[in-house]
Design an enzyme around this catalytic site. Structure first.
Site, PDB file in Angstrom:
ATOM      1  CB  CYS A   2      -0.996  -0.742   1.301  1.00  0.00           C
ATOM      2  SG  CYS A   2      -2.128  -1.545   1.311  1.00  0.00           S
ATOM      3  CD1 TRP A  75      -0.333  -5.731  -3.536  1.00  0.00           C
ATOM      4  CD2 TRP A  75       0.325  -6.585  -1.660  1.00  0.00           C
ATOM      5  NE1 TRP A  75       0.276  -6.904  -3.815  1.00  0.00           N
ATOM      6  CE2 TRP A  75       0.626  -7.627  -2.718  1.00  0.00           C
ATOM      7  CE3 TRP A  75       0.085  -6.788  -0.133  1.00  0.00           C
ATOM      8  CZ2 TRP A  75       0.715  -8.651  -2.108  1.00  0.00           C
ATOM      9  CZ3 TRP A  75       0.757  -8.371   0.334  1.00  0.00           C
ATOM     10  CH2 TRP A  75       0.947  -9.438  -0.986  1.00  0.00           C
ATOM     11  N   GLY A 102      -0.321  -2.174   5.854  1.00  0.00           N
ATOM     12  CA  GLY A 102      -0.084  -3.578   6.882  1.00  0.00           C
ATOM     13  C   GLY A 102      -1.238  -3.895   7.601  1.00  0.00           C
ATOM     14  CD  GLU A 490      17.175 -12.030  -9.804  1.00  0.00           C
ATOM     15  OE1 GLU A 490      16.847 -12.648  -8.676  1.00  0.00           O
ATOM     16  OE2 GLU A 490      17.125 -10.920  -9.553  1.00  0.00           O
ATOM     17  CE  LYS A 494      14.032  -9.795 -11.255  1.00  0.00           C
ATOM     18  NZ  LYS A 494      14.907  -9.878 -10.199  1.00  0.00           N
ATOM     19  CD  GLU A 497      10.574 -10.644  -9.760  1.00  0.00           C
ATOM     20  OE1 GLU A 497       9.622  -9.776  -9.219  1.00  0.00           O
ATOM     21  OE2 GLU A 497      11.283  -9.729 -10.476  1.00  0.00           O
ATOM     22  CG  HIS A 513      20.199 -35.843  -9.477  1.00  0.00           C
ATOM     23  ND1 HIS A 513      21.439 -36.946  -9.376  1.00  0.00           N
ATOM     24  CD2 HIS A 513      21.406 -34.378  -9.540  1.00  0.00           C
ATOM     25  CE1 HIS A 513      21.568 -36.705  -9.327  1.00  0.00           C
ATOM     26  NE2 HIS A 513      22.264 -36.043  -9.885  1.00  0.00           N
ATOM     27  CE  LYS A 612      12.005  -1.851  -6.037  1.00  0.00           C
ATOM     28  NZ  LYS A 612      12.771  -2.759  -6.902  1.00  0.00           N
TER      29      LYS A 612
HETATM   30  C1  F6R Z   1      12.082  -9.758  -7.002  1.00  0.00           C
HETATM   31  C2  F6R Z   1      11.843  -8.440  -6.307  1.00  0.00           C
HETATM   32  C3  F6R Z   1      12.148  -9.371  -4.433  1.00  0.00           C
HETATM   33  C4  F6R Z   1      12.444  -8.555  -3.529  1.00  0.00           C
HETATM   34  C5  F6R Z   1      11.966  -9.540  -2.299  1.00  0.00           C
HETATM   35  C6  F6R Z   1      12.349  -8.725  -1.293  1.00  0.00           C
HETATM   36  O1  F6R Z   1      12.845  -8.967  -8.509  1.00  0.00           O
HETATM   37  O2  F6R Z   1      12.149  -7.466  -6.077  1.00  0.00           O
HETATM   38  O3  F6R Z   1      12.312 -10.734  -4.800  1.00  0.00           O
HETATM   39  O4  F6R Z   1      14.361  -9.355  -4.045  1.00  0.00           O
HETATM   40  O5  F6R Z   1      10.706  -9.046  -2.226  1.00  0.00           O
HETATM   41  O6  F6R Z   1      12.825  -7.330  -1.285  1.00  0.00           O
HETATM   42  P1  F6R Z   1      14.312  -6.583  -0.754  1.00  0.00           P
HETATM   43  O7  F6R Z   1      15.018  -7.143  -0.480  1.00  0.00           O
HETATM   44  O8  F6R Z   1      13.513  -5.185  -0.640  1.00  0.00           O
HETATM   45  O9  F6R Z   1      14.397  -6.869   1.611  1.00  0.00           O
END
Ligand code: F6R
Length: 617
Positions: A2, A75, A102, A490, A494, A497, A513, A612
């Protein structure tokens, strides 16, 4: 997660709130709303499921009507995304409005109590319960003023929150509170701003107060900012911070998406992360955070790295780096698992938390647990003064600049840069890394920004063409060995997501395996195969894939022949030390995910369901 924006001052509150919400869109959300006090002590609310632009379509009549207001991007946690569940929520008497980020964990008990007193609820949210609890305290005793009622209510709830509340009988007043979720107060000249981070008000003021955990504030033009503790009502003298954030940093600068801009910023962000720390000519790494506590690191039984998502992938590479060069045992844990599995932690442990946002609730909770057990806590965060940065004993910021695209890119490579510096510094200090090797590794690390620049220019067009061939793919495998196994994880994250294509990362040798069963002519396999790092073994893995007709997209070093000859697509990157190769190899993988998602028409900067900064557990 949010987003919260609030304003009281002399400008049009509608414009400030709506533009502020646009700035917070990057956090990820599913609905949006606004409330203004219309000048006649009446609250006017508009809210809707959907985007900020959908809100604008139904609320433009509010423009120019008010000098105080607040807005929210939601959110969903309690209750599906819907108009009804969107914030702001009004109290039963219609006098109070609230926005909230929250979770109120005991909302059900409070709801039952309020229902027994005759309160009714229009939404399924925990937030509507809180605003009615505030009304309840005001109804209970006519002497209880608005800020006091907010304080009483906050003392009854547990969970995590950042809230902003307005009351129609208190014109010009905003009451805010914080526990677990961030909240910043911008201090202008005869105006105040509230926001989840400073981006909504950075063009109006460079002065801000970051509300501390367990504090609330009453903000009015008459009396300024009055900060109190929620439990004791003790007055707090706030620290006013000077913001370093600029408007330019949070705009797209001509790129189509923030993600692309951030991918292209990596030569600079990696360089900025090393600046002042890596001094090649003097042959030293200067990191006050490590140096001031060098004995803690030196005498550590082990280092535990805790993180989530992309930051967890960085942690895995950190494990390889620290064990190889400093010979200190390292464990890497998902923050969410660590906390709930009753881990053994002692005061001889060093815990490193990695978090771009510095607000991730799981990481925060895991850190608090480790701290309680006496471990030394070190933070690697990107957002300055974030909650995690503030509870650690020491730390190093990744100076990657604001990362707005939900998919982490430049923060990841900056995290790898910091972890490289830490590993080399510790190794040099404890004698496990000899001077000659140290000197050659730091020279190699220093050259990484230029190598990223080269990769961006040499692979950008090529990767776009490769991406076109995989727009309709339904699955992807990403393989790597050693340091590049986490880079494969990773790369897969990417892609999934932002494009919504299922993708799995695997250590290349593990393929036989299980995942090998998936390989046929329809399976694209991205394989990271730099010269340094088990190259011969990777050659065998590629042979195994080709024998089953899998489509190989290989990331190899410039001039490679063996893997390249067997592969369907080849992306060349410059050679570097094996330990730094994930920093360089990740860049074309970010581009690949980006372009596949763009060609599929996905919302790259705000992928569905993602946020984010994940401020709920
Ligand atoms: C993927 C992504 C998430 C964050 C995760 C942790 O692109 O951004 O997987 O890496 O939510 O977030 P932080 O690093 O802000 O603790």
């Amino acid at each position: 997660m949010c987003g919260i924006v609030g304003y009281t001052g002399f400008q049009d509150a509608y414009d400030i709130v709506i533009n502020g919400l646009r700035r917070l869109e990057y956090r990820g959300y599913d609905s949006a709303g606004i409330v203004l006090e219309d000048g006649n002590n009446k609250l006017e609310v508009e809210k809707t499921k959907g985007k900020v632009e959908d809100l604008v379509n139904i609320s433009s009549q509010l423009k120019g009507k008010a000098k105080i207001g607040m807005g929210h991007t939601r959110w969903a946690t309690h209750g599906v995304p819907s108009d009804r569940n969107s914030h702001p929520h009004l109290s039963n008497n219609g006098k109070l409005a609230i926005i909230h980020n929250g979770i109120i964990e005991n909302y059900d008990t409070i709801k039952t109590m309020l229902t027994g007193k005759g309160f009714t609820f229009k939404s399924e949210t925990d937030t509507e319960v809180l605003v009615n609890l505030i009304q309840y305290f005001m109804d209970l005793n006519a002497e209880t003023d608005f800020p006091t009622a907010v304080r009483y209510a906050l003392n009854e709830v547990y969970g995590a929150y950042a809230i902003t509340v307005m009351h129609e009988d208190y014109p010009g007043v905003l009451v805010v509170g914080r526990l677990g979720s961030p909240l910043a107060i911008g201090i202008g000249d005869k105006e105040y701003f509230i926001a989840s981070d400073a981006s909504p008000f950075v063009e109006f003021t460079k002065e801000a107060i970051y509300l501390e955990e367990g504090h609330m504030a009453t903000i009015s033009l008459e009396n300024g900012v009055d900060i109190r503790t929620i439990t004791e009502n003790s007055k707090i003298i706030p620290e006013i911070q000077k913001l370093k954030l600029s408007l330019e940093q949070i705009e797209k600068s001509g790129y189509e998406h923030f993600m692309l801009k951030e991918i292209f910023e990596q030569p600079k962000s990696v360089h900025d992360t090393m600046r002042g720390r890596l001094l090649v000519e003097e042959g030293v790494i200067k990191m006050a955070g490590i140096w001031d506590h060098i004995e803690r690191f030196k005498n550590a039984n082990r280092i535990i790295i805790i993180a989530c998502g992309t930051s967890w992938h960085a942690g895995l590479i950190g494990e390889y780096l620290i064990e190889e060069y400093a010979r200190i045992p390292v464990e890497v844990e998902y923050a969410s698992e660590f906390r709930y599995r009753n881990p053994i932690i002692t005061d001889k442990d060093v815990v490193i938390a990695i978090s771009q946002s510095g607000e991730t609730a799981d990481t925060m909770a895991a850190l608090k647990l480790a701290k309680e057990k006496g471990a030394f806590i070190y933070g690697i965060c990107n957002v300055v003064d974030s909650s995690i940065a503030r509870i650690t004993d020491a730390g190093s910021y990744t100076h990657a600049g604001p990362e707005i695209g939900v998919a982490s890119t430049k923060a990841f490579t900056a995290q790898l840069t910091i972890l490289s510096l830490i590993a080399l510094k510790l190794g040099k200090h404890n004698g496990n890394l000899g001077n000659a090797d140290f000197m050659s590794l730091i020279a190699e690390l220093d050259a990484i920004p230029k190598k990223i620049e080269d990769v961006l220019s040499s692979t950008h067009e090529l990767v776009q063409n490769i991406a076109k061939d995989f727009v309709n793919a339904t699955n992807f495998l990403y393989l790597g060995r050693g340091y590049n196994y986490p880079a494969a994880l990773e790369g897969a994250l990417k892609l999934k997501e932002i494009s919504y294509i299922h993708a799995e990362g695997y250590p290349a040798a593990e393929m036989k395996h299980g995942p090998i069963a998936l390989i046929d002519e329809n399976m694209p396999i991205v394989i990271i195969a730099p010269k340094k790092g088990h190259y011969d073994k990777i050659v065998s893995n590629v042979q195994e894939i080709k024998a089953r007709k899998g489509k190989v997209i290989a990331v190899v070093n410039n001039g490679d022949t063996q893997v390249s000859e067997m592969s369907d697509y080849v992306i060349e990157i410059p050679e570097t030390s094996e330990c730094f190769s994930p920093i360089v190899a990740s860049v074309p993988l970010q581009l690949l995910a980006y372009y596949i998602a763009v060609y599929r028409g996905a919302n790259v900067d705000q992928p569905r369901n993602l946020a984010k900064s994940v401020t709920v557990e």
